[in-house]
Design a protein around this motif. Sequence first.
Motif, short mmCIF file in Angstrom:
data_model
loop_
_atom_site.label_atom_id
_atom_site.label_comp_id
_atom_site.label_asym_id
_atom_site.label_seq_id
_atom_site.Cartn_x
_atom_site.Cartn_y
_atom_site.Cartn_z
N GLN A 104 52.58 32.89 -0.41
CA GLN A 104 53.56 33.60 -1.23
C GLN A 104 54.71 34.14 -0.39
N ARG B 216 39.64 25.65 -4.62
CA ARG B 216 39.25 26.25 -3.35
C ARG B 216 37.85 25.86 -2.93
N ALA C 273 46.60 32.93 0.66
CA ALA C 273 47.43 33.12 -0.53
C ALA C 273 48.62 34.02 -0.22
N LEU C 274 48.38 35.08 0.55
CA LEU C 274 49.48 35.98 0.92
C LEU C 274 50.49 35.26 1.79
N ASP D 169 40.84 32.75 2.10
CA ASP D 169 41.63 32.34 0.95
C ASP D 169 42.65 33.41 0.57
N ALA D 170 42.22 34.67 0.61
CA ALA D 170 43.13 35.77 0.26
C ALA D 170 44.27 35.86 1.27
N SER E 68 46.17 28.22 -0.44
CA SER E 68 46.21 28.13 -1.90
C SER E 68 46.62 29.47 -2.48
N SER E 69 47.23 29.40 -3.66
CA SER E 69 47.66 30.63 -4.32
C SER E 69 47.95 30.33 -5.79
#
Length: 497
Positions: free
Chosen positions: A275, A315, A271-272, A267-268, A327-328
Amino acid sequence: MSELTVGDLVAMRQLGCQTIAGSGGLDRPVVWAHSCELDDPWNWVATDELLMTTGMCIPSDEAGQVEMVRQLHKAGIAGMAIGDDLKAPPLTDAMLDTANTLDLPVLTVSHSTPFSAIGRTVGVATQSEQITRIARLSRLYEVARSATLADSSLLDRLSAELGHRLHVIDVEFGTEVLGRQGHVPTDTVRALCQRVGGKLDRLPARQAITVGDELVATAFALSTHRKCMLVVDGASDIDMDAFGLLHAQSLIGIEVERATRERERDDAAGALLFQQIVDGSLGSDAAQPRLEQSGLADREWIVIAFDAQHLRAARINLGDSAFPNLSSAVGEEGYVMADAGNMSEAVELLTGRIPHLGISAPTSTIQRLPDSVRQARWALQAARADGSAVAEYSTASPLFLPRTLSEATFAARAVLGDLMDHDAANQSQLVETLDAFLTLDRSWSATAEKLMIHRQTLAYRLKRIETITGRSTKSSADISTFWMALIALRISRGGTE
């Protein structure tokens, strides 16, 4: 030695045990004897184990004693041995009658007989059983090791080894964990979540799951940072021995933690990536292989927008259902990029947890992700404005909101341009003050608290806003114009704020 029973213990006169109720159950097997003085001993003593107590855990009232006998019988306890040392409350006739009806042996133990003597007697008699359990433990750990090397999951292999169908349920979000979907009926999951809904900080060690009046499964708490329970299928109470169950819980808990940490890392990273695509710092050629890893390349996708506070729920629901997504959180909104072909299923999952969703038009062009984010956000504004659960950009007219970035900029400047120029020239916060005042439903106290200013300062700022714009903060028409202009301003500032 053949299987030890409660009647065998009574027959050993040197142990000083006498039956005072439930003699019809003296043929119940005993695999272990355990001393417990907690209020709910049935949660700590397992199937076919003898509960030994001085009586401190026995309720003093009739209803409590009857319920205790019923719970012990329901948990498959072999019987209850009460020390004859005057610490137990008087046993009521109703309790003893219930024990007789359920054939649950209730014994008294002479004060001269230490509980350890009964424990050693049972232990010696069941040595061969303990050896069998140790062998089973070895098999359980071999199953856990080999499950990482095979196609079948740890749950499947442990289910086959233990002879019970196992599942893991996140009782906070009502999702099935570890890749299994649809195996546990919805009404079973709902019943479990309702039972433990107020106990998430400390899940019950054991929870029977009933649908209507029928027992359908039993749940056991897992030591995981997600609020998860191990669910064992069965129309009757689980007869799995505590030894095997305890180690199965440990192994499954470790697997849940491993899968959760891996998901959080993904997920992290997602997200990066999201973005970087939105802000243009990563080109389409570099993004393509990373989208392939996420399962979103070479297909149409959509962007779903919602309040950022619901990002974790999004999530977990999508991840547990194996929906490929990125996702973010961007500002006050959360966004999910998901396969357009699964849009209906994804929206159905999220609407159960998130009050308002905005959905972009589908696209397959990476360069258009910033546009899709704006579309989803505009649709979300429409859903919030009319109170609907879902608004789609392609079908919903977002209630007079601009549909392009240039329109948003023009609309904001047309109403708020003079205020924006005043703020820029004087380092004031009139636009911020107006936004807070309307967002907080024109509450003077709440606005002053949020901005950390005195009410007189707020009054002065509102007066300046009315003077500069020529509009009133009391007129419904002017308030609606201010509100739409503020939304357009949020959209125009970077497109995703």
